[in-house]
Design a protein around this motif. Structure first.
Motif, mmCIF file in Angstrom:
data_model
loop_
_atom_site.group_PDB
_atom_site.id
_atom_site.type_symbol
_atom_site.label_atom_id
_atom_site.label_comp_id
_atom_site.label_asym_id
_atom_site.label_seq_id
_atom_site.Cartn_x
_atom_site.Cartn_y
_atom_site.Cartn_z
ATOM 1 N N GLU A 293 0.808 -1.216 0.000
ATOM 2 C CA GLU A 293 0.000 0.000 0.000
ATOM 3 C C GLU A 293 0.847 1.275 0.000
ATOM 4 O OE1 GLU A 293 0.271 -2.085 2.421
ATOM 5 O OE2 GLU A 293 1.261 -0.890 3.945
ATOM 6 N N SER A 294 2.173 1.132 0.159
ATOM 7 C CA SER A 294 3.030 2.317 0.320
ATOM 8 C C SER A 294 2.865 3.305 -0.836
ATOM 9 C CB SER A 294 4.494 1.891 0.445
ATOM 10 O OG SER A 294 4.909 1.230 -0.733
ATOM 11 N N LEU A 295 2.911 2.804 -2.064
ATOM 12 C CA LEU A 295 2.846 3.707 -3.214
ATOM 13 C C LEU A 295 1.444 4.272 -3.399
ATOM 14 C CD1 LEU A 295 4.558 4.917 -5.477
ATOM 15 C CD2 LEU A 295 3.783 3.090 -6.946
ATOM 16 N N ILE A 296 0.427 3.470 -3.084
ATOM 17 C CA ILE A 296 -0.958 3.958 -3.207
ATOM 18 C C ILE A 296 -1.146 5.165 -2.282
ATOM 19 C CG2 ILE A 296 -3.399 3.350 -2.903
ATOM 20 C CD1 ILE A 296 -2.650 0.433 -3.472
ATOM 21 N N LEU A 297 -0.658 5.053 -1.049
ATOM 22 C CA LEU A 297 -0.798 6.144 -0.091
ATOM 23 C C LEU A 297 0.049 7.350 -0.511
ATOM 24 C CD1 LEU A 297 -0.627 4.048 3.221
ATOM 25 C CD2 LEU A 297 -2.654 5.054 2.185
ATOM 26 N N ALA A 298 1.299 7.087 -0.893
ATOM 27 C CA ALA A 298 2.205 8.190 -1.242
ATOM 28 C C ALA A 298 1.723 8.934 -2.479
ATOM 29 C CB ALA A 298 3.611 7.640 -1.481
ATOM 30 N N GLU A 299 1.229 8.201 -3.467
ATOM 31 C CA GLU A 299 0.772 8.859 -4.685
ATOM 32 C C GLU A 299 -0.517 9.647 -4.446
ATOM 33 O OE1 GLU A 299 3.310 9.319 -6.831
ATOM 34 O OE2 GLU A 299 1.833 9.031 -8.423
ATOM 35 N N THR A 300 -1.404 9.124 -3.605
ATOM 36 C CA THR A 300 -2.627 9.870 -3.284
ATOM 37 C C THR A 300 -2.265 11.170 -2.567
ATOM 38 O OG1 THR A 300 -3.738 7.746 -3.019
ATOM 39 C CG2 THR A 300 -4.935 9.670 -2.262
ATOM 40 N N ALA A 301 -1.294 11.080 -1.650
ATOM 41 C CA ALA A 301 -0.849 12.290 -0.946
ATOM 42 C C ALA A 301 -0.240 13.274 -1.942
ATOM 43 C CB ALA A 301 0.177 11.919 0.120
ATOM 44 N N HIS A 302 0.460 12.780 -2.925
ATOM 45 C CA HIS A 302 1.030 13.657 -3.951
ATOM 46 C C HIS A 302 -0.082 14.291 -4.785
ATOM 47 C CE1 HIS A 302 2.669 14.480 -8.010
ATOM 48 N NE2 HIS A 302 3.642 15.014 -7.306
ATOM 49 N N GLU A 303 -1.106 13.514 -5.089
ATOM 50 C CA GLU A 303 -2.225 14.014 -5.893
ATOM 51 C C GLU A 303 -2.912 15.203 -5.230
ATOM 52 O OE1 GLU A 303 -3.543 12.985 -8.960
ATOM 53 O OE2 GLU A 303 -1.608 11.956 -9.096
ATOM 54 N N ILE A 304 -3.028 15.165 -3.897
ATOM 55 C CA ILE A 304 -3.737 16.249 -3.201
ATOM 56 C C ILE A 304 -2.792 17.410 -2.886
ATOM 57 C CG2 ILE A 304 -5.501 14.725 -2.221
ATOM 58 C CD1 ILE A 304 -3.910 14.986 0.471
ATOM 59 N N GLY A 305 -1.532 17.291 -3.271
ATOM 60 C CA GLY A 305 -0.572 18.385 -3.110
ATOM 61 C C GLY A 305 0.004 18.526 -1.716
ATOM 62 N N ALA A 306 -0.028 17.465 -0.926
ATOM 63 C CA ALA A 306 0.508 17.548 0.442
ATOM 64 C C ALA A 306 2.019 17.319 0.453
ATOM 65 C CB ALA A 306 -0.163 16.484 1.303
ATOM 66 N N ILE A 307 2.677 17.868 1.489
ATOM 67 C CA ILE A 307 4.091 17.526 1.703
ATOM 68 C C ILE A 307 4.101 16.120 2.273
ATOM 69 C CG2 ILE A 307 6.145 17.982 3.084
ATOM 70 C CD1 ILE A 307 5.467 20.825 3.236
ATOM 71 N N GLN A 308 4.901 15.241 1.694
ATOM 72 C CA GLN A 308 4.940 13.867 2.220
ATOM 73 C C GLN A 308 6.297 13.604 2.844
ATOM 74 O OE1 GLN A 308 4.631 14.178 -1.623
ATOM 75 N NE2 GLN A 308 3.818 12.143 -1.981
ATOM 76 N N ILE A 309 6.266 13.160 4.101
ATOM 77 C CA ILE A 309 7.493 12.699 4.754
ATOM 78 C C ILE A 309 7.280 11.222 5.067
ATOM 79 C CG2 ILE A 309 8.996 12.945 6.765
ATOM 80 C CD1 ILE A 309 8.219 15.908 6.813
ATOM 81 N N SER A 310 8.083 10.400 4.467
ATOM 82 C CA SER A 310 7.878 8.967 4.637
ATOM 83 C C SER A 310 9.128 8.325 5.234
ATOM 84 C CB SER A 310 7.566 8.324 3.287
ATOM 85 O OG SER A 310 8.659 8.533 2.409
ATOM 86 N N GLY A 311 8.969 7.118 5.720
ATOM 87 C CA GLY A 311 10.118 6.396 6.267
ATOM 88 C C GLY A 311 9.742 4.980 6.610
ATOM 89 N N THR A 312 10.586 4.064 6.248
ATOM 90 C CA THR A 312 10.368 2.659 6.586
ATOM 91 C C THR A 312 11.706 1.928 6.521
ATOM 92 O OG1 THR A 312 9.091 0.673 6.042
ATOM 93 C CG2 THR A 312 9.842 1.971 4.187
ATOM 94 N N LYS A 313 11.751 0.775 7.148
ATOM 95 C CA LYS A 313 12.972 -0.028 7.050
ATOM 96 C C LYS A 313 12.833 -1.092 5.972
ATOM 97 C CE LYS A 313 11.923 -3.490 10.591
ATOM 98 N NZ LYS A 313 11.804 -4.659 9.731
ATOM 99 N N GLU A 314 11.652 -1.179 5.375
ATOM 100 C CA GLU A 314 11.412 -2.199 4.353
ATOM 101 C C GLU A 314 12.070 -1.791 3.043
ATOM 102 O OE1 GLU A 314 9.997 -5.033 5.323
ATOM 103 O OE2 GLU A 314 10.011 -3.995 7.232
ATOM 104 N N THR A 315 13.120 -2.490 2.663
ATOM 105 C CA THR A 315 13.847 -2.099 1.447
ATOM 106 C C THR A 315 12.994 -2.278 0.189
ATOM 107 O OG1 THR A 315 14.828 -4.302 1.509
ATOM 108 C CG2 THR A 315 16.199 -2.500 2.273
ATOM 109 N N SER A 316 12.008 -3.166 0.254
ATOM 110 C CA SER A 316 11.166 -3.367 -0.928
ATOM 111 C C SER A 316 10.228 -2.181 -1.156
ATOM 112 C CB SER A 316 10.362 -4.651 -0.783
ATOM 113 O OG SER A 316 9.616 -4.615 0.413
ATOM 114 N N GLN A 317 9.949 -1.409 -0.120
ATOM 115 C CA GLN A 317 9.027 -0.278 -0.258
ATOM 116 C C GLN A 317 9.741 1.061 -0.381
ATOM 117 O OE1 GLN A 317 5.974 -1.180 -0.826
ATOM 118 N NE2 GLN A 317 6.594 -3.270 -0.361
ATOM 119 N N LEU A 318 11.012 1.091 -0.024
ATOM 120 C CA LEU A 318 11.748 2.363 -0.052
ATOM 121 C C LEU A 318 11.772 3.008 -1.444
ATOM 122 C CD1 LEU A 318 14.684 1.774 2.434
ATOM 123 C CD2 LEU A 318 13.003 3.604 2.519
ATOM 124 N N PRO A 319 11.985 2.220 -2.540
ATOM 125 C CA PRO A 319 11.997 2.873 -3.857
ATOM 126 C C PRO A 319 10.695 3.617 -4.157
ATOM 127 C CG PRO A 319 12.806 0.623 -4.022
ATOM 128 C CD PRO A 319 12.284 0.782 -2.640
#
Lengths: 400, 210
Positions: A293-319
């Motif tokens: 769900e990482s990209l779904i959430l991040a892209e939706t946040a981008h769509e609404i024009g919000a500043i996104q600060i993200s962080g995780t230790k999961e290397t598969s989701q970091l890209p």
């Protein structure tokens, strides 16, 4: 002439007899599949109650006539009793129901399509518990080194030693993001991931939440914290409540700002996406454990024009976070956040200790790579002493 | 006292779990498994807290006719219907997960398609995120773009049809620079997790307690 015809007849009869005989004779019996030796020994590095049984076959190839192996166990004064089975390809079995301290012997019964053959009994074996897992010596040394280094620098920091810590842009942007949300009069959305508190990434996210909640409380900005786990919800509620109290804004705390959505991964994603689209937060924090769900959430946040600060230790989701978000805390940065944001010397000391170990690991890896390269340059088939040493180190580190 | 007791419990739990990792003998050997069982039991009960919070917050929203209160009605109706069909399945078939249970009907024809729909959205989001990420704005972004093109071409048959270079190059990119970076991040993250766990066990990190 009569002799000739008689001879021919006899020869023909002989040939027919031989041919007929070979067709009618029963097939040669398959070699009797036999278990030639059975050994039983206490399972090493366990808490007792388990004995490993292994066996060897008299032949190197398993006869297709073997259908299964049956393991029988007996103690002194008992009749052998079946305790389990193994398929024809197996050559071992673990008896996990052995009584602690009792002496057992084992027989392996080879079942074939024609019947069964019993092996000779194994030597006696006793299940015992060990007080130390010898296969984990390398882990113990690593724990001592890592914990020792961290504790050493914590003690040094307590003594007043100045410690330098590099800038982490993602954490420096926290205040800016909250400030921008305040100016725009829009809420801050904090998403602590989809896992429960037993996940260390979620704990890291909750520690950052405390800092964000303080900033939000100081500025009077609305905060929304949707959670996917009731324990995370309860903990987050307490953290936010405490943050409001610490800045003297207890009366402004709204318990309903931290709420439970669902434990379902995509149900949670749909819920958070809906909140983003309806509430239009100006700052979105995506910190903790994330999966698809990482990209779904991040892209939706981008769509609404919000500043996104993200962080995780999961290397598969970091890209995905790096591609879609304004700031990303990569791997260890999310764990360093609470120390970085608090600026407490003792907390920073722990970061210094972990950095020292990291440098040690880098030197170790580089050193081993050089040794291995030289070793394989000397003997490309891996038979040189250096290659052997590398293999030994690898096996020791793997605990075998 | 309010803080000391949780800190002591945290320290003792963390310490004994570390010790138990190296001592298989009773009573340490099965400590982790035992605590996981306790955790599962506590988690099960906290689910009631979650449901309580869900019902309260959405009931409040409906009562105040807040923006989107219609969604709250849909949610509460969905919650009640799911519980009811689960109870019917339990009463009729002995388990709500029986294949002929109405709960499984709801699961198969409502929940699974909804989950699949959300997951399928990922394809569109990957396209839009890739479009932004792969713009050649500077040297690093250009490198990313070139690497991505090689990897994508190397992983589909048309790449091998164009040249053998693509499959070989993508394999090298994935096995050497990609894997090296990934392992570096993993080592750093593991050390960070150890450091944070140690701070929590020693009571230095207390922000989660509040």
């Amino acid at each position: 002439m009569r002799h000739l015809s008689l001879t021919v007849t006899l020869v023909l009869l002989s040939i027919l007899a031989v041919a007929g005989g070979s067709a009618a004779a029963p097939p040669a019996p398959a070699p009797a599949p036999c278990v030639c030796s059975v050994s039983a020994y206490d399972v090493p590095d366990d808490g007792g109650g388990a004995i490993a049984v292994s066996w060897e076959l008299a032949t190197t190839t398993i006869s297709p006539a073997v259908t299964r192996f049956e393991v029988l166990r007996y103690a002194a004064g008992e009749e052998p009793a079946s305790i389990g089975e193994a398929p024809p390809r197996d050559s071992g079995f673990v008896d996990a129901d052995a009584d602690h301290g009792r002496t057992y012997q084992y027989i392996v019964r080879t079942h074939t399509i024609d019947g069964f053959v019993d092996s000779v009994p194994s030597d006696a074996a006793i299940a015992t518990a060990q007080w130390f897992a010898h296969g984990r010596v390398s882990s113990l040394i690593a724990v001592i080194l890592v914990c020792g280094s961290i504790i050493f620098f914590i003690v040094r920091a307590k003594a007043g030693t100045e410690l330098f810590i590099r800038k982490i842009p993602g954490l420096d942007a926290v205040d800016d993001a909250v400030g921008r949300a305040t100016e725009m009069g829009r809420p801050v959305l904090y998403v602590p991931g989809i896992e429960t508190v037993s996940e260390v990434g979620t704990l890291a996210a909750l520690t950052i939440l405390g800092h964000v909640a303080k900033k939000v409380a100081q500025h009077g900005t609305p905060l929304l914290v949707p959670t996917a786990d009731p324990i995370v919800m309860t903990t987050a509620q307490e953290i936010v409540k405490q943050a409001y109290a610490e800045v003297g804004q207890s009366d402004r705390f709204d318990p309903s700002s931290v709420f439970y959505l669902t434990y379902d991964q995509f149900g949670y994603t749909a819920g958070v996406d809906g909140i983003m689209v309806r509430e239009r937060p100006e700052a979105v924090f995506l910190l903790g454990y994330f999966a698809a769900e990482s990209l779904i959430l991040a892209e939706t946040a981008h769509e609404i024009g919000a500043i996104q600060i993200s962080g995780t230790k999961e290397t598969s989701q970091l890209p995905f976070f790096v591609a879609a978000c304004d700031y990303t805390l990569i791997g260890e940065e999310i764990f360093a956040a609470s120390s970085y944001l608090s600026h407490e010397p003792v907390m920073l000391g722990s970061l210094k200790g972990q950095d020292l170990i990291k440098i040690g690991i880098v030197y170790l890896v580089v050193g081993l790579v050089i040794l291995a390269s030289i070793g394989y340059a000397i003997a490309p088939d891996g038979t040189s002493a250096l290659s052997g040493a590398l293999e030994t180190v690898k096996q020791w580190m793997a605990g075998s | 006292m309010k803080r000391t007791v949780p800190l002591v419990i945290t320290f003792l739990t963390g310490f004994f779990l570390i010790v138990a990792f190296f001592i298989p003998h009773e009573p340490f050997g099965e400590l982790e498994q035992r605590l996981l069982v306790w955790f599962a039991i506590v988690s099960g009960f906290t689910m009631l807290l979650g449901v309580d919070n869900l019902i309260r917050s959405h009931a409040k929203r409906i009562a105040r006719t807040d923006t989107g209160w219609g969604h709250s009605i849909a949610l509460l109706v969905g919650l009640v219907v799911t519980v009811v069909v689960g109870a019917i399945g339990f009463a009729r078939f002995g388990s709500p997960f029986h294949m002929q249970s109405p709960f499984m009907f709801v699961y198969t024809y409502v929940i699974v398609p909804l989950q699949g729909t959300m997951f399928a959205l990922l394809a569109f989001f990957i396209a839009s995120a890739s479009y932004r990420a792969f713009r050649a704005r500077n040297t690093i972004a250009t490198l990313l773009l070139v690497s991505a093109i090689i990897v994508m071409l190397g992983r589909v048959p048309i790449g091998a049809a164009i040249s053998d270079f693509f499959p070989a190059a993508q394999e090298w990119i994935m096995d050497v620079p990609q894997l090296a970076a990934k392992r570096g991040i993993q080592i750093g993250a593991a050390l960070g997790a150890v450091s944070m766990s140690l701070r929590i066990i020693l009571g230095i990190e207390r922000s989660y307690l509040s």
